[in-house]
Design a protein around this motif. Structure first.
Motif, PDB file in Angstrom:
ATOM      1  N   TRP A 258      39.061  24.194  45.199  1.00 35.89           N
ATOM      2  CA  TRP A 258      39.098  25.529  45.803  1.00 35.89           C
ATOM      3  C   TRP A 258      40.490  26.160  45.719  1.00 35.89           C
ATOM      4  CZ3 TRP A 258      36.201  24.349  51.038  1.00 35.89           C
ATOM      5  CH2 TRP A 258      34.845  24.100  50.751  1.00 35.89           C
ATOM      6  N   VAL A 259      41.545  25.343  45.784  1.00 30.73           N
ATOM      7  CA  VAL A 259      42.898  25.902  45.866  1.00 30.73           C
ATOM      8  C   VAL A 259      43.219  26.837  44.700  1.00 30.73           C
ATOM      9  CG1 VAL A 259      45.353  25.292  45.763  1.00 30.73           C
ATOM     10  CG2 VAL A 259      43.846  24.150  47.409  1.00 30.73           C
ATOM     11  N   PRO A 260      42.953  26.488  43.449  1.00 32.10           N
ATOM     12  CA  PRO A 260      43.227  27.443  42.368  1.00 32.10           C
ATOM     13  C   PRO A 260      42.446  28.747  42.514  1.00 32.10           C
ATOM     14  CG  PRO A 260      42.893  25.237  41.485  1.00 32.10           C
ATOM     15  CD  PRO A 260      42.485  25.189  42.918  1.00 32.10           C
ATOM     16  N   GLN A 261      41.235  28.674  43.040  1.00 33.78           N
ATOM     17  CA  GLN A 261      40.455  29.890  43.258  1.00 33.78           C
ATOM     18  C   GLN A 261      41.116  30.773  44.315  1.00 33.78           C
ATOM     19  OE1 GLN A 261      36.054  29.447  43.372  1.00 33.78           O
ATOM     20  NE2 GLN A 261      36.437  27.253  43.251  1.00 33.78           N
ATOM     21  N   LEU A 262      41.652  30.147  45.356  1.00 33.80           N
ATOM     22  CA  LEU A 262      42.333  30.911  46.398  1.00 33.80           C
ATOM     23  C   LEU A 262      43.629  31.516  45.857  1.00 33.80           C
ATOM     24  CD1 LEU A 262      41.776  28.469  49.400  1.00 33.80           C
ATOM     25  CD2 LEU A 262      40.438  30.480  48.776  1.00 33.80           C
ATOM     26  N   GLU A 263      44.300  30.795  44.993  1.00 33.28           N
ATOM     27  CA  GLU A 263      45.507  31.356  44.376  1.00 33.28           C
ATOM     28  C   GLU A 263      45.176  32.580  43.523  1.00 33.28           C
ATOM     29  OE1 GLU A 263      48.943  28.285  43.734  1.00 33.28           O
ATOM     30  OE2 GLU A 263      47.170  27.575  42.674  1.00 33.28           O
ATOM     31  N   ARG A 264      44.037  32.546  42.851  1.00 34.53           N
ATOM     32  CA  ARG A 264      43.642  33.712  42.055  1.00 34.53           C
ATOM     33  C   ARG A 264      43.333  34.907  42.959  1.00 34.53           C
ATOM     34  NH1 ARG A 264      41.371  29.614  38.738  1.00 34.53           N
ATOM     35  NH2 ARG A 264      39.309  29.716  39.724  1.00 34.53           N
ATOM     36  N   LEU A 265      42.801  34.645  44.142  1.00 39.39           N
ATOM     37  CA  LEU A 265      42.578  35.743  45.088  1.00 39.39           C
ATOM     38  C   LEU A 265      43.906  36.368  45.501  1.00 39.39           C
ATOM     39  CD1 LEU A 265      39.848  34.180  47.426  1.00 39.39           C
ATOM     40  CD2 LEU A 265      39.498  35.898  45.638  1.00 39.39           C
ATOM     41  N   LEU A 266      44.896  35.533  45.775  1.00 37.44           N
ATOM     42  CA  LEU A 266      46.214  36.044  46.144  1.00 37.44           C
ATOM     43  C   LEU A 266      46.850  36.824  44.997  1.00 37.44           C
ATOM     44  CD1 LEU A 266      47.524  32.952  48.096  1.00 37.44           C
ATOM     45  CD2 LEU A 266      47.456  35.280  49.018  1.00 37.44           C
ATOM     46  N   ALA A 267      46.587  36.407  43.772  1.00 35.65           N
ATOM     47  CA  ALA A 267      47.205  37.048  42.609  1.00 35.65           C
ATOM     48  C   ALA A 267      46.648  38.435  42.333  1.00 35.65           C
ATOM     49  CB  ALA A 267      47.028  36.168  41.375  1.00 35.65           C
ATOM     50  N   GLN A 268      45.570  38.808  43.010  1.00 35.94           N
ATOM     51  CA  GLN A 268      45.009  40.143  42.785  1.00 35.94           C
ATOM     52  C   GLN A 268      45.922  41.249  43.297  1.00 35.94           C
ATOM     53  OE1 GLN A 268      40.478  40.497  43.250  1.00 35.94           O
ATOM     54  NE2 GLN A 268      40.943  38.674  44.458  1.00 35.94           N
ATOM     55  N   GLY A 269      46.825  40.906  44.216  1.00 37.90           N
ATOM     56  CA  GLY A 269      47.822  41.867  44.661  1.00 37.90           C
ATOM     57  C   GLY A 269      47.382  42.725  45.827  1.00 37.90           C
ATOM     58  N   ARG A 270      48.213  43.676  46.153  1.00 37.03           N
ATOM     59  CA  ARG A 270      48.008  44.542  47.313  1.00 37.03           C
ATOM     60  C   ARG A 270      46.653  45.252  47.226  1.00 37.03           C
ATOM     61  NH1 ARG A 270      51.902  46.069  50.598  1.00 37.03           N
ATOM     62  NH2 ARG A 270      53.499  45.527  49.036  1.00 37.03           N
ATOM     63  N   GLY A 271      46.021  45.361  48.384  1.00 35.30           N
ATOM     64  CA  GLY A 271      44.739  46.046  48.445  1.00 35.30           C
ATOM     65  C   GLY A 271      43.550  45.157  48.148  1.00 35.30           C
ATOM     66  N   HIS A 272      43.786  43.843  48.027  1.00 36.09           N
ATOM     67  CA  HIS A 272      42.692  42.905  47.748  1.00 36.09           C
ATOM     68  C   HIS A 272      42.726  41.733  48.728  1.00 36.09           C
ATOM     69  CE1 HIS A 272      41.438  44.837  43.989  1.00 36.09           C
ATOM     70  NE2 HIS A 272      42.725  45.020  43.747  1.00 36.09           N
TER      71      HIS A 272
END
Length: 313
Positions: A258-272
């Motif tokens: 799950w951790v890499p998936q959560l990192e990809r969520l964070l990488a979406q940037g502001r407004g996500h």
């Protein structure tokens, strides 16, 4: 105190919530909302919230903490262990039943010790589960059904679990919701745990007898009070020590995935910004998602208005 019975409740989202049971019966009203197991994880320009859920709750566990309400309002999307559309697929329950009966050599009729069978039959009957109809299923499924039916008798139900409630709320608010894995992945993982550990878990549940409802209440109280040491003692620590392979497959390996998936969520940037809702067990301890993200350099803070300043984990 034994904990393997309790792992089912905290671990399984899709499998447990897909079972065909009704909502909880009314319980005495609570004095205050449950203390949230809620963390905020941030990078330079965005954040996600991690919320530890309990998959069997009572109607009296609502309303939720204002902290959760604020996180929900702030989030543009929600992520659960399993996406709502996957969970609500009418084919889930038949697939679950088929998988649980797919290996006759692993059925409880074949693998349960003879000296345990009378007690198991009595336990099944006491919860309205005919032993002859359960005999063809594997221990993990019988264990799950027993815990779910016990929860319902005690006033808890999957329909009132935090996952289900927030899924419905997201739909009403028009917020997109997705999953970290599929129900079939969850079921395959559970089905792949060692038969010896499945039998040990089911034996423990049967031998707990009349003490089981009180232990379920104790675990619920620990979650409700966000008592992290108690939750770790009642679930993660004993599960890790007593059923180590099951712990690795059901908890540690899934957390790492799950951790890499959560990192990809964070990488979406502001407004996500996203609210992620998973079983509380997945957020605790050194194998937990919270500590793994902290170790990767993200800023992590506990969100708990009612327990400040002591909420520093």
């Amino acid at each position: 105190m034994p904990a393997r019975m309790h792992r089912i409740i905290l671990i399984l989202a899709g499998a447990l919530l897909a079972l065909p049971v009704v909502g909880s019966t009314p319980r005495a009203p609570q004095q205050a909302p449950p203390v949230p197991l809620l963390w905020k994880v941030s990078d330079a320009d965005s954040h996600i919230y991690l919320l530890g859920s309990f998959h069997l709750l009572a109607k009296s566990d609502y309303p939720l903490s204002p902290d959760i309400d604020r996180a929900f309002d702030d989030a543009e999307a929600l992520v659960f262990e399993v996406a709502p559309e996957d969970l609500n697929d009418p084919g889930v329950t038949p697939r679950m039943l088929a998988l649980a009966a797919s290996d006759p050599a692993s059925s409880i009729a074949r693998v349960m010790p003879a000296n345990l069978k009378p007690a198991l039959d009595r336990r099944l009957a006491s919860l309205g589960l005919p032993s002859d109809r359960m005999a063809s299923f594997e221990p993990w499924f019988v264990d799950t059904m027993l815990v779910t039916m016990l929860g319902q008798r005690s006033g808890y139900a999957p329909d009132d679990g935090l996952d289900r409630v927030l899924m419905a709320r997201a739909q009403q608010a028009g917020k997109p919701a997705s999953g970290l894995e599929t129900v079939d992945q969850q079921l395959a993982t559970l089905d792949g745990t060692p038969i010896a550990e499945q039998v040990a878990s089911l034996r423990e549940f049967v031998e707990e007898g009349d003490q089981a409802p009180a232990k379920l209440d104790e675990l619920h109280a620990a979650w409700r009070n966000a008592d992290v040491p108690a939750l770790e003692r009642l679930t993660r620590e004993e599960m890790r020590d007593l059923t180590p392979v099951t712990y690795q497959r059901m908890v540690a390996e899934r957390n790492r995935a799950w951790v890499p998936q959560l990192e990809r969520l964070l990488a979406q940037g502001r407004g996500h910004d996203v609210l992620v809702v998973v079983g509380a067990l997945h957020l605790l301890g050194e194998d937990g998602v919270v500590d793994q993200l902290r170790a990767r350099g993200y800023r992590v803070e506990r969100i708990c208005t009612v327990c400040r300043p002591k909420a520093t984990r």
